[in-house]
Design a protein around this motif. Structure first.
Motif, mmCIF file in Angstrom:
data_model
loop_
_atom_site.group_PDB
_atom_site.id
_atom_site.type_symbol
_atom_site.label_atom_id
_atom_site.label_comp_id
_atom_site.label_asym_id
_atom_site.label_seq_id
_atom_site.Cartn_x
_atom_site.Cartn_y
_atom_site.Cartn_z
ATOM 1 N N ASN A 162 77.327 34.492 11.589
ATOM 2 C CA ASN A 162 77.267 35.941 11.399
ATOM 3 C C ASN A 162 76.164 36.346 10.427
ATOM 4 O OD1 ASN A 162 78.467 35.065 9.034
ATOM 5 N ND2 ASN A 162 80.243 36.440 9.141
ATOM 6 N N VAL A 163 75.490 35.346 9.827
ATOM 7 C CA VAL A 163 74.401 35.694 8.893
ATOM 8 C C VAL A 163 73.086 35.054 9.340
ATOM 9 C CG1 VAL A 163 75.062 33.885 7.235
ATOM 10 C CG2 VAL A 163 73.785 35.814 6.426
ATOM 11 N N THR A 164 73.170 33.907 10.003
ATOM 12 C CA THR A 164 72.055 33.335 10.763
ATOM 13 C C THR A 164 72.663 32.944 12.113
ATOM 14 O OG1 THR A 164 72.387 30.981 10.249
ATOM 15 C CG2 THR A 164 71.161 32.301 8.606
ATOM 16 N N PRO A 165 71.831 32.546 13.091
ATOM 17 C CA PRO A 165 72.422 32.200 14.394
ATOM 18 C C PRO A 165 73.486 31.117 14.308
ATOM 19 C CG PRO A 165 70.057 32.472 14.610
ATOM 20 C CD PRO A 165 70.354 32.558 13.131
ATOM 21 N N SER A 166 73.394 30.253 13.281
ATOM 22 C CA SER A 166 74.358 29.148 13.249
ATOM 23 C C SER A 166 75.238 29.093 12.007
ATOM 24 C CB SER A 166 73.621 27.809 13.400
ATOM 25 O OG SER A 166 72.526 27.761 12.530
ATOM 26 N N ALA A 167 75.066 30.003 11.073
ATOM 27 C CA ALA A 167 75.854 29.882 9.829
ATOM 28 C C ALA A 167 76.701 31.120 9.550
ATOM 29 C CB ALA A 167 74.939 29.624 8.636
ATOM 30 N N GLU A 168 77.862 30.844 9.009
ATOM 31 C CA GLU A 168 78.780 31.898 8.535
ATOM 32 C C GLU A 168 78.452 32.188 7.071
ATOM 33 O OE1 GLU A 168 81.877 33.352 6.174
ATOM 34 O OE2 GLU A 168 81.330 31.232 6.143
ATOM 35 N N PHE A 169 78.690 33.419 6.612
ATOM 36 C CA PHE A 169 78.241 33.883 5.297
ATOM 37 C C PHE A 169 78.677 32.991 4.125
ATOM 38 C CE2 PHE A 169 78.848 36.439 1.448
ATOM 39 C CZ PHE A 169 77.571 36.945 1.263
ATOM 40 N N ASN A 170 79.979 32.720 3.992
ATOM 41 C CA ASN A 170 80.458 32.002 2.798
ATOM 42 C C ASN A 170 79.809 30.623 2.673
ATOM 43 O OD1 ASN A 170 82.153 34.072 2.060
ATOM 44 N ND2 ASN A 170 83.983 33.161 2.984
ATOM 45 N N ILE A 171 79.650 29.947 3.797
ATOM 46 C CA ILE A 171 79.077 28.602 3.761
ATOM 47 C C ILE A 171 77.561 28.691 3.573
ATOM 48 C CG2 ILE A 171 78.876 26.385 4.973
ATOM 49 C CD1 ILE A 171 81.793 27.116 4.294
ATOM 50 N N TYR A 172 76.951 29.685 4.208
ATOM 51 C CA TYR A 172 75.496 29.869 4.093
ATOM 52 C C TYR A 172 75.098 30.166 2.651
ATOM 53 C CZ TYR A 172 70.877 31.909 4.700
ATOM 54 O OH TYR A 172 69.541 32.173 4.594
ATOM 55 N N VAL A 173 75.890 30.982 1.959
ATOM 56 C CA VAL A 173 75.512 31.389 0.603
ATOM 57 C C VAL A 173 75.461 30.177 -0.336
ATOM 58 C CG1 VAL A 173 76.212 32.733 -1.428
ATOM 59 C CG2 VAL A 173 76.316 33.755 0.837
ATOM 60 N N ASP A 174 76.425 29.282 -0.211
ATOM 61 C CA ASP A 174 76.361 28.070 -1.046
ATOM 62 C C ASP A 174 76.696 26.817 -0.227
ATOM 63 O OD1 ASP A 174 76.145 26.211 -2.985
ATOM 64 O OD2 ASP A 174 77.266 27.336 -4.505
ATOM 65 N N PRO A 175 75.741 26.392 0.604
ATOM 66 C CA PRO A 175 76.005 25.230 1.470
ATOM 67 C C PRO A 175 76.225 23.951 0.662
ATOM 68 C CG PRO A 175 73.695 25.916 1.622
ATOM 69 C CD PRO A 175 74.406 26.967 0.826
ATOM 70 N N HIS A 176 75.564 23.848 -0.489
ATOM 71 C CA HIS A 176 75.726 22.627 -1.299
ATOM 72 C C HIS A 176 77.143 22.535 -1.858
ATOM 73 C CE1 HIS A 176 71.401 23.435 -1.106
ATOM 74 N NE2 HIS A 176 71.311 22.121 -1.014
ATOM 75 N N ALA A 177 77.686 23.681 -2.234
ATOM 76 C CA ALA A 177 79.078 23.696 -2.703
ATOM 77 C C ALA A 177 80.018 23.348 -1.556
ATOM 78 C CB ALA A 177 79.414 25.078 -3.273
ATOM 79 N N ALA A 178 79.752 23.913 -0.389
ATOM 80 C CA ALA A 178 80.610 23.627 0.770
ATOM 81 C C ALA A 178 80.568 22.138 1.099
ATOM 82 C CB ALA A 178 80.157 24.462 1.963
ATOM 83 N N ASP A 179 79.398 21.547 0.943
ATOM 84 C CA ASP A 179 79.256 20.108 1.211
ATOM 85 C C ASP A 179 80.121 19.282 0.244
ATOM 86 O OD1 ASP A 179 78.012 17.733 2.313
ATOM 87 O OD2 ASP A 179 76.841 17.637 0.445
ATOM 88 N N VAL A 180 80.118 19.668 -1.022
ATOM 89 C CA VAL A 180 80.961 18.974 -2.017
ATOM 90 C C VAL A 180 82.432 19.083 -1.616
ATOM 91 C CG1 VAL A 180 81.783 19.040 -4.421
ATOM 92 C CG2 VAL A 180 79.333 19.283 -3.935
ATOM 93 N N VAL A 181 82.836 20.286 -1.233
ATOM 94 C CA VAL A 181 84.244 20.503 -0.864
ATOM 95 C C VAL A 181 84.615 19.679 0.370
ATOM 96 C CG1 VAL A 181 85.879 22.260 -0.022
ATOM 97 C CG2 VAL A 181 84.416 22.751 -2.000
ATOM 98 N N MET A 182 83.750 19.693 1.382
ATOM 99 C CA MET A 182 84.073 18.959 2.624
ATOM 100 C C MET A 182 84.224 17.459 2.362
ATOM 101 S SD MET A 182 84.377 21.261 4.845
ATOM 102 C CE MET A 182 83.969 22.996 4.855
ATOM 103 N N ARG A 183 83.540 16.972 1.327
ATOM 104 C CA ARG A 183 83.583 15.537 1.047
ATOM 105 C C ARG A 183 84.555 15.174 -0.080
ATOM 106 N NH1 ARG A 183 79.525 13.751 -1.005
ATOM 107 N NH2 ARG A 183 78.176 15.530 -1.346
ATOM 108 N N CYS A 184 85.420 16.120 -0.494
ATOM 109 C CA CYS A 184 86.238 15.873 -1.693
ATOM 110 C C CYS A 184 87.426 14.950 -1.443
ATOM 111 C CB CYS A 184 86.704 17.182 -2.327
ATOM 112 S SG CYS A 184 88.090 17.953 -1.450
ATOM 113 N N GLY A 185 87.748 14.710 -0.180
ATOM 114 C CA GLY A 185 88.813 13.747 0.117
ATOM 115 C C GLY A 185 90.216 14.330 0.086
ATOM 116 N N ARG A 186 90.354 15.607 -0.186
ATOM 117 C CA ARG A 186 91.664 16.253 -0.169
ATOM 118 C C ARG A 186 91.848 17.003 1.152
ATOM 119 N NH1 ARG A 186 94.674 13.681 -2.249
ATOM 120 N NH2 ARG A 186 96.187 15.386 -2.504
ATOM 121 N N PRO A 187 93.108 17.310 1.535
ATOM 122 C CA PRO A 187 93.318 18.036 2.798
ATOM 123 C C PRO A 187 92.639 19.416 2.774
ATOM 124 C CG PRO A 187 95.372 17.078 1.985
ATOM 125 C CD PRO A 187 94.372 16.916 0.884
#
Ligand code: BDR
Ligand code: CA
Length: 314
Positions: A162-187
């Motif tokens: 919704n902010v670029t052809p392939s990215a949603e706003f919250n993840i686009y704004v801080d993709p590096h943070a989203a990457d940390v979260v996705m790899r944190c090992g928690r559900p």
């Protein structure tokens, strides 16, 4: 009903964040230990003020509020006044809230609260860029086991961005943070555009909310009227998608959603697809499944729940 779920919310209000808060703030199922604001839809000074106004309207001055990070870990902050208006929460008349934010930084609060918790105790609900959560995980990796689950709004697969052809706003704004979260090992439980675009406001749904006749419902309806303008032009819809409340709706009534366990990774490398969530829906990579990806929702049940809970503010 069992013991209320110990929960910490992190948000960037935002009209849909506001509805998420109203749904959470009178839910007996949740024990909200604190709410943190992050820079996102608008700058932190405004998201923090908006948070305080909303919590005051909901009558929950007992919950401590914090301001977290102003902007993303690596990239420059991108805001969305074009969606949410100049205040971030147009539709609500801005006032000076009596509730004051705590002086402690939101990330320090998060670390302290998680350190004090038992293993597997705290549910995190982020509905803005994931900066605060990732900063806490980076600064204090020992807090990870305390997290029961991270129930977040962000990302897109089938729906496109919704902010670029392939990215949603919250993840686009801080993709590096989203990457940390996705790899944190928690559900992790993810409500992206694939599902949030199925819970669209309509004039009839907003009228039902306004008709409840209490202050929270009136404020909600006014905000949703404004929120619908941009998105109805963009999507040719009757209103706007209630992205952020999907997180709380799932905690309250999980059976209205369908989810699939998948590997989800975030693109932090390509400028073209920055912040894209690569959802391995068909498990073609064989990579470990690190998240539950929401892909369907019963919209009628969603709006029934929302309306029912807003009525309780009377
Ligand atoms: C998300 O971005 C924000 O504009 C909304 O509040 C929601 O969290 C939707 O892409
Ligand atoms: Ca948000």
């Amino acid at each position: 009903m069992g013991t209320p779920l110990p929960t910490i919310i992190d948000c960037d209000p935002g009209q849909d964040d506001a509805l998420m808060l109203f749904l959470a703030l009178n839910a007996p199922e949740l024990d909200i230990r604190g709410i943190i604001a992050v820079g996102g839809n608008v700058h932190l000074a405004k998201t923090a003020r908006n948070l305080a106004m909303l919590v005051e309207i909901a009558g929950r001055s007992d919950i401590p509020l914090y301001a977290g990070c102003e902007g993303p870990m690596v990239r420059k902050l991108v805001t969305a006044e074009y969606v949410h208006g100049e205040t971030g929460i147009n539709g609500l008349d801005v006032f000076e809230p009596e509730i004051k934010l705590q002086v402690q930084h939101g990330v320090d609060f998060l670390i302290e609260a998680l350190r004090a918790a038992d293993d597997d105790e705290i549910t995190l609900v982020p509905t803005g860029p994931l900066t605060n959560i990732a900063m806490a995980l980076n600064l204090a990796p020992d807090i990870a086991p305390k997290i029961k689950q991270i129930v977040l709004m962000g990302g897109a697969m089938r729906e496109g961005g919704n902010v670029t052809p392939s990215a949603e706003f919250n993840i686009y704004v801080d993709p590096h943070a989203a990457d940390v979260v996705m790899r944190c090992g928690r559900p992790i439980v993810i409500f992206g555009l694939d599902v949030t675009h199925k819970v669209m406001t309509t004039p009839a749904r907003i009228a039902k909310i306004r008709g409840l006749g209490n202050q929270v419902s009136e404020v909600s309806a006014n905000m949703l009227d404004f929120f619908g303008i941009h998105d109805s032009e963009k999507y040719g819809s009757l209103g706007g998608p209630l992205h952020d409340p999907c997180t709380i709706a799932w905690l309250l009534e999980p059976t209205m959603f369908e989810l699939k366990s998948c590997n989800v990774e975030v693109d932090t490398k390509s400028e073209l697809t920055m912040g894209h969530t690569a959802v391995d829906y068909w498990h073609v990579t064989g990579k470990p499944k690190n998240a539950m990806w929401a892909h369907d929702v019963d919209a009628e049940r969603f709006f029934a729940l929302l309306t029912e809970r807003l009525a309780l503010y009377g």
